[in-house]
Design an enzyme around this catalytic site. Structure first.
Site, mmCIF file in Angstrom:
data_model
loop_
_atom_site.group_PDB
_atom_site.id
_atom_site.type_symbol
_atom_site.label_atom_id
_atom_site.label_comp_id
_atom_site.label_asym_id
_atom_site.label_seq_id
_atom_site.Cartn_x
_atom_site.Cartn_y
_atom_site.Cartn_z
ATOM 1 N N CYS A 98 42.153 42.031 50.208
ATOM 2 C CA CYS A 98 41.168 41.843 49.374
ATOM 3 C C CYS A 98 39.989 42.713 49.386
ATOM 4 O O CYS A 98 39.601 43.430 48.589
ATOM 5 C CB CYS A 98 41.025 40.237 49.163
ATOM 6 S SG CYS A 98 42.173 39.322 48.486
ATOM 7 N N LYS A 132 39.917 46.480 48.628
ATOM 8 C CA LYS A 132 40.423 46.953 47.533
ATOM 9 C C LYS A 132 39.162 46.258 46.301
ATOM 10 O O LYS A 132 38.875 46.879 45.492
ATOM 11 C CB LYS A 132 41.572 46.526 47.014
ATOM 12 C CG LYS A 132 41.837 45.304 46.526
ATOM 13 C CD LYS A 132 43.185 45.106 46.104
ATOM 14 C CE LYS A 132 43.700 43.550 45.628
ATOM 15 N NZ LYS A 132 42.716 43.126 44.639
HETATM 16 P P1 NAD Z 1 51.059 40.286 46.211
HETATM 17 O O1 NAD Z 1 51.430 41.737 46.189
HETATM 18 O O2 NAD Z 1 51.435 39.340 47.526
HETATM 19 O O3 NAD Z 1 51.973 39.404 45.094
HETATM 20 C C1 NAD Z 1 52.164 39.863 43.948
HETATM 21 C C2 NAD Z 1 53.800 39.661 43.390
HETATM 22 O O4 NAD Z 1 53.783 39.849 41.980
HETATM 23 C C3 NAD Z 1 54.595 40.339 44.366
HETATM 24 O O5 NAD Z 1 55.692 39.463 44.745
HETATM 25 C C4 NAD Z 1 55.299 41.172 43.212
HETATM 26 O O6 NAD Z 1 56.673 41.274 43.206
HETATM 27 C C5 NAD Z 1 55.226 40.238 41.837
HETATM 28 N N1 NAD Z 1 55.015 40.941 40.445
HETATM 29 C C6 NAD Z 1 54.652 42.023 40.342
HETATM 30 N N2 NAD Z 1 54.929 42.587 39.098
HETATM 31 C C7 NAD Z 1 55.487 41.408 38.362
HETATM 32 C C8 NAD Z 1 56.073 40.905 36.898
HETATM 33 N N3 NAD Z 1 55.897 41.770 36.151
HETATM 34 N N4 NAD Z 1 56.584 40.059 36.910
HETATM 35 C C9 NAD Z 1 56.772 38.964 37.928
HETATM 36 N N5 NAD Z 1 56.265 39.172 39.187
HETATM 37 C C10 NAD Z 1 55.755 40.367 39.414
HETATM 38 O O7 NAD Z 1 49.609 39.969 45.954
HETATM 39 P P2 NAD Z 1 48.572 38.574 46.066
HETATM 40 O O8 NAD Z 1 48.119 39.036 47.735
HETATM 41 O O9 NAD Z 1 49.233 37.519 46.006
HETATM 42 O O10 NAD Z 1 47.463 39.031 45.124
HETATM 43 C C11 NAD Z 1 47.726 38.823 43.762
HETATM 44 C C12 NAD Z 1 46.422 38.781 43.156
HETATM 45 O O11 NAD Z 1 45.469 37.890 43.849
HETATM 46 C C13 NAD Z 1 45.471 40.011 43.195
HETATM 47 O O12 NAD Z 1 44.919 40.374 42.131
HETATM 48 C C14 NAD Z 1 44.737 39.791 44.453
HETATM 49 O O13 NAD Z 1 43.648 40.456 44.576
HETATM 50 C C15 NAD Z 1 44.416 38.461 44.188
HETATM 51 N N6 NAD Z 1 43.765 37.540 45.479
HETATM 52 C C16 NAD Z 1 44.621 37.861 46.583
HETATM 53 C C17 NAD Z 1 44.293 36.971 47.699
HETATM 54 C C18 NAD Z 1 44.898 36.971 48.847
HETATM 55 O O14 NAD Z 1 44.451 36.431 49.957
HETATM 56 N N7 NAD Z 1 46.072 37.686 49.136
HETATM 57 C C19 NAD Z 1 43.218 36.060 47.603
HETATM 58 C C20 NAD Z 1 42.459 35.756 46.181
HETATM 59 C C21 NAD Z 1 42.960 36.734 45.167
#
Ligand code: NAD
Length: 435
Positions: A264, A267
Site C-alpha cells: 500500500c 503505491k
Molecule cells: P491483491 O492483489 O492481494 O488481490 C486482488 C485480487 O483480485 C486477486 O486475487 C486477483 O486475482 C483478483 N482479481 C483481479 N481482477 C479480478 C476480476 N476481474 N474479477 C475477480 N477477481 C479479480 O490485492 P489486495 O492487497 O487485496 O488489495 C486490493 C485493494 O485494496 C487495492 O486497491 C489495495 O490498495 C487496497 N488495500 C489493500 C490493503 C492491504 O493491506 N493489502 C489494505 C487496504 C487497502
C-alpha cells in the site's frame, strides 16, 4: 442479514468476505484466479494472515461463506457487491484502474435490479463516478444502482482484528438508500460504537490516500531523524520515545528502519503525488517522502558495506524478507531492494523468513539460498542482517550464532536489540540511528 458478493479474494477481499460472513451475512467471494478459489473452497487461505484460516473454515461450515469464479451467478441475488481488486502502480505513479474498470464492465452485464456497488479498492478521487458511468452507460436508465466508496484501513498481520475492530468505518455516497444499506452491512460495528462516518464519494476516496501518505510521512520523518542521530551522536530510540510521549504526536510509526514497503504505502504515495500533479496542486511533502524512502533503502546497503567492506564474494545471512512481521507479503518489501543491490555487488545471500520463503522464491528464484532457520542462514556469514522485525528474532541464541558465523557481526536494521546487549556477546553491532 444480507446477501453480499465480494469481487477479488486477495488480501482485502478475502478478509472482507470472511469477516462479513462472521458478522452473519451470507457472502460469496469471487476471483478470476481458479487456483485461489480451489484452495479457498477447501478452507485453505492462499495468504498467511493470523486468525484468517479459522474464520474461513468456520464460516464455510456454517454455510455463510462461499467461493466461486463466476461473476454472473454471484451477482443475481446479491444486495451489495464489494469491489476489492488490485490497483497497482502504473509507470507514471498513477493507480492502474484496469482491474476495477474490468469488474465494473462485468457488473454492467449482469445487474438486473437495485444493487449497491461498494468500492473497497484504493482508488483515485473520481474513480467511484467513473465506475458509475461505465455501469450506467451499459444499463441505461431503467435499472437503479448506487456506487459507494468504503476504503479499507486494515494492517496486514492484524487484518482480521482491524476489520472487526476498526478505528473508523468510512462510507462515501450521497444516496440515502445506499447509506441505509451500508448501515445494515456494518450493523455489528455500529452497535459496538465504532466511529461510522458518512461523507461524499470524493472525500471517502481521499481519506484513504491522505491517511496512508501521512503514515508513510511519519515513518520517513523518523528515518531521517535517525540518520541525523548517527551524524550528531544522538540515540533514536530515546528521541522517538520522547517524541511519541507527546500526545499530539503519538508513539506509533516512529520506529526507525530500512524504509517503508508493502502493498500500500509505496503505491498509494505515488498515486497521491500523481493526483496532486495532475490536479495542479503539487503535494511536495509526499513527493519528498517517496524520494527519501528510496534513499533510506540505499543507505541500508551502504551500512552493510561499511560493516563488511567490499561485498564481492562475501556471504551474508539475512533475517526477514516480508515487508513486515505477521505476513508472507513481499510486495515492495525493503528486503527486495536491499537484496537486489547486494546481489548486484556479487554478495552471496542466505535468507530466512518465518513465513515468506515461498513468496520469496517467486521473487528471487535461484539467485539466493533459502534456509530453514536463522542459524543455517548465519552459517559461514560475514554478517547477519535483520531486515524484518519478526518477534522470534528477539530470542536469537547469540553463542550459537557466534559458533557458526565466519565473523560475529550483526546489522540490525530494525533496532531489535541495544548495542550493549549485543556487544556483551562479543558481536560487532550496527543499527539505525544510534550515533
Ligand atoms: P491483491 O492483489 O492481494 O488481490 C486482488 C485480487 O483480485 C486477486 O486475487 C486477483 O486475482 C483478483 N482479481 C483481479 N481482477 C479480478 C476480476 N476481474 N474479477 C475477480 N477477481 C479479480 O490485492 P489486495 O492487497 O487485496 O488489495 C486490493 C485493494 O485494496 C487495492 O486497491 C489495495 O490498495 C487496497 N488495500 C489493500 C490493503 C492491504 O493491506 N493489502 C489494505 C487496504 C487497502
Amino acid at each position: 442479514m444480507m446477501k453480499i458478493t465480494v469481487i477479488g479474494c486477495g488480501y482485502v477481499g478475502l478478509v472482507t468476505a470472511a469477516c462479513l460472513a462472521d458478522f452473519g451475512h451470507t457472502v460469496t467471494g469471487v476471483d478470476i484466479d481458479p487456483a485461489k478459489i480451489a484452495l479457498l473452497k477447501k478452507g485453505t487461505s492462499p495468504i498467511y494472515e493470523k486468525d484468517l484460516t479459522p474464520l474461513i473454515t468456520a464460516n464455510i461450515q456454517r454455510k455463510r461463506l462461499f467461493f466461486q469464479t463466476s461473476l454472473e451467478s454471484s451477482i443475481k441475488d446479491a444486495e451489495v457487491v464489494f469491489i476489492a481488486v488490485g490497483t497497482p502502480s502504473l509507470r507514471s505513479g498513477a493507480a492502474d484502474m484496469e482491474q476495477v474498470m474490468a469488474v465494473a464492465a462485468g457488473l454492467a452485464k449482469y445487474i438486473k435490479d437495485y444493487k449497491v456497488i461498494v468500492n473497497k479498492s484504493t482508488v483515485p478521487i473520481g474513480a467511484g463516478k467513473q465506475v458509475r458511468k461505465i455501469i450506467q452507460d451499459r444499463l441505461g436508465a431503467d435499472i437503479e444502482f448506487d456506487v459507494v466508496s468504503n476504503p479499507e484501513f486494515l494492517r496486514e498481520g492484524y487484518a482480521v482484528k482491524d476489520f472487526k475492530e476498526p478505528d473508523r468505518v468510512v462510507i462515501g455516497t450521497d444516496s440515502p438508500q445506499a447509506q441505509r444499506v451500508m448501515a445494515r452491512v456494518y450493523e455489528e460495528l455500529i452497535k459496538k460504537g465504532i466511529p461510522y462516518i458518512q461523507t461524499n464519494l470524493e472525500s471517502a476516496e481521499l481519506i484513504k490516500y491522505a491517511s496512508n501518505a501521512f503514515l508513510a510521512t511519519k515513518i520517513t520523518f523518523i528515518n531521517e531523524i535517525a540518520n541525523l542521530c548517527e551524524a550528531v551522536g544522538a540515540e533514536i530510540s530515546t528521541v522517538a520515545r520522547c517524541m511519541g510521549l507527546d500526545t499530539r504526536i503519538g508513539p506509533q510509526f516512529l520506529a526507525a528502519g530500512p524504509g517503508y514497503g508493502g502493498s500500500c504505502f509505496p503505491k498509494d504515495t505515488r498515486a497521491l503525488a500523481h493526483i496532486g500533479r495532475t490536479s495542479g496542486v503539487p503535494l511536495t511533502i509526499v513527493e519528498t517522502v517517496i524520494t527519501a524512502n528510496e534513499e533510506q533503502k540505499a543507505r541500508m546497503v551502504r551500512k552493510i558495506e561499511d560493516a563488511v567492506g567490499s561485498l564481492q564474494g562475501k556471504t551474508l545471512g539475512l533475517l526477514g524478507l516480508a515487508f513486515k512481521p505477521g505476513t508472507d507479503d513481499l510486495r515492495e518489501s525493503p528486503a527486495i531492494t536491499i537484496i537486489n543491490k547486494l546481489l548486484a555487488d556479487d554478495a552471496l545471500i542466505k535468507a530466512y523468513d518465518p513465513q515468506a520463503m515461498k513468496e520469496a522464491e517467486k521473487v528471487f528464484g535461484k539467485t539466493i539460498s533459502y534456509c530453514v532457520d536463522p542459524y543455517t542462514a548465519a552459517e559461514g556469514a560475514e554478517a547477519l542482517v535483520i531486515i524484518t522485525d519478526w518477534e522470534e528474532f528477539r530470542s536469537l541464541d547469540f553463542p550459537q550464532l557466534r559458533k557458526v558465523m565466519a565473523s560475529p557481526t550483526l546489522i540490525d536494521l530494525r533496532n531489535l536489540f541495544t548495542p550493549d546487549e549485543i556487544k556483551k556477546h562479543g558481536f560487532r553491532y550496527k543499527s539505525v540511528g544510534r550515533g
